[in-house]
Write an enzyme that holds these catalytic residues in place. Structure first.
Site, PDB file in Angstrom:
ATOM      1  N   THR A 199      -1.470   8.233   2.271  1.00  0.00           N
ATOM      2  CA  THR A 199      -1.270   6.804   2.481  1.00  0.00           C
ATOM      3  C   THR A 199      -2.052   6.337   3.699  1.00  0.00           C
ATOM      4  OG1 THR A 199       0.607   6.957   4.002  1.00  0.00           O
ATOM      5  CG2 THR A 199       1.103   7.110   1.648  1.00  0.00           C
ATOM      6  N   SER A 259      11.343  10.712   6.815  1.00  0.00           N
ATOM      7  CA  SER A 259      10.231  11.651   6.838  1.00  0.00           C
ATOM      8  C   SER A 259      10.783  13.047   7.074  1.00  0.00           C
ATOM      9  CB  SER A 259       9.260  11.273   7.959  1.00  0.00           C
ATOM     10  OG  SER A 259       8.350  12.319   8.238  1.00  0.00           O
ATOM     11  N   SER A 280       0.840  -1.201   0.000  1.00  0.00           N
ATOM     12  CA  SER A 280       0.000   0.000   0.000  1.00  0.00           C
ATOM     13  C   SER A 280       0.872   1.247   0.000  1.00  0.00           C
ATOM     14  CB  SER A 280      -0.941   0.016   1.214  1.00  0.00           C
ATOM     15  OG  SER A 280      -0.193   0.066   2.414  1.00  0.00           O
ATOM     16  N   TYR A 285       7.137   8.405  16.766  1.00  0.00           N
ATOM     17  CA  TYR A 285       7.406   8.405  15.328  1.00  0.00           C
ATOM     18  C   TYR A 285       8.622   9.270  15.012  1.00  0.00           C
ATOM     19  CZ  TYR A 285       6.523   8.956  10.304  1.00  0.00           C
ATOM     20  OH  TYR A 285       6.635   8.964   8.940  1.00  0.00           O
ATOM     21  N   LYS A 303      12.371   8.062  13.354  1.00  0.00           N
ATOM     22  CA  LYS A 303      12.957   8.602  12.125  1.00  0.00           C
ATOM     23  C   LYS A 303      14.328   9.204  12.384  1.00  0.00           C
ATOM     24  CE  LYS A 303       9.542   7.333   9.546  1.00  0.00           C
ATOM     25  NZ  LYS A 303       9.712   6.233   8.577  1.00  0.00           N
TER      26      LYS A 303
END
Length: 279
Positions: free
Chosen positions: A197, A149, A23, A162, A166
């Site tokens: 997404t 990111s 995906s 998160y 990263k």
């Protein structure tokens, strides 16, 4: 973004392994490398999606593909998947560390297990895949592409786990790039911005449950997975070290690096979206 069309199959006879490949950006990257002639190995947790994508690649793009159900947080499962890929295709030429999850919660409301799960997938998942594939990549003078990111260089509110994952990826793969100097293996860190997404649609809450609605992002355009994949593909062709594809572009990176207080006051609240409700 206007797509470039290549008549030649740049990655013909090359094997590309994509984690989280069913995906979003991962699927778009699988399709793009398939268009360039690559054989695909796709890791994902969704068996039905794997079967569907493999069938599409074989029937519509006429490429060989192998879909393997695999949790990248499980080192043993990743090693087994890499062994199957090498047995099937002889080796791995390009590794794309794409699998990732996120959360949206205040630090004070975020359970330790949410931090552990985010790090397990985003950081250790990339570590596991890279350790498993590296001997083959060294033998083939291959490529490692890591999906980071904009949070890899600038923080967003309500995503402490998160953001940490990263930043950890940059620490790991910037170091690995130095250690691989002279081996022929390149390392590309790609930093997309807001992209349409399932990552944003299926974020974890602080208690570990899923929030099945995207966070509202103010004043920021949302890129399509296809456009992001095309930019990463072009960067991979050139073996670029760093790709900053953020919707807020290079100015935000400069602002975050050299004028952090101004960045935090002007951009962080707008980019982070609405504050989550306390649980």
């Amino acid at each position: 973004m206007q797509r470039k069309v290549f008549s030649s199959k740049v990655y013909r006879h090359k094997t590309v392994l994509v984690s989280g490949g069913c995906s979003g950006i991962g699927r778009a990257l699988a399709l793009r490398f398939a268009q360039a002639g690559a054989r695909l190995v796709i890791l994902d947790l969704d068996q039905a999606a794997l079967d569907s994508l493999v069938q599409h690649l074989e029937q519509h793009l006429n490429v060989e593909a192998l879909g393997l159900r695999c949790d990248v947080a499980d080192a043993a499962a990743v090693n087994a998947a890499a062994a199957l890929a090498i047995e099937r295709f002889g080796g791995i030429d390009v590794l794309i560390n794409n699998a990732g999850i996120t959360h949206r919660s205040l630090f004070v409301d975020t359970d330790l297990r949410v931090f552990q799960r985010v790090m397990a997938v985003n950081f250790y998942g990339a570590l596991h895949c890279t350790q498993a594939a590296l001997p083959s990549l060294l033998a083939r003078r291959g490529q490692i592409v890591v999906l980071s990111s904009l949070t890899g260089f600038a923080p967003l509110l309500y995503r402490s786990a998160y953001n940490a994952s990263k930043h950890a990826l940059h620490g790991l793969f910037d170091t690995l790039r130095l250690e691989l100097d002279g081996t022929g293996v390149s390392v590309t860190l790609a930093c997309p911005g807001f992209t349409a997404t399932d990552l944003r649609k299926n974020a974890l809450l602080g208690d570990g449950s899923l929030i099945r609605q995207p966070a509202r992002v103010l004043g920021s355009a949302v890129a399509s997975p296809g456009d992001v994949a095309e930019a990463i593909y072009q960067g991979a062709l050139r073996r670029k070290r760093l790709l900053v594809l953020s919707n807020v572009n290079w100015r935000a990176r400069i602002l975050a690096r050299w004028f952090p207080r101004l960045f935090e006051r002007l951009l962080v609240p707008r980019l982070s979206g609405l504050k989550p409700e306390r649980r």
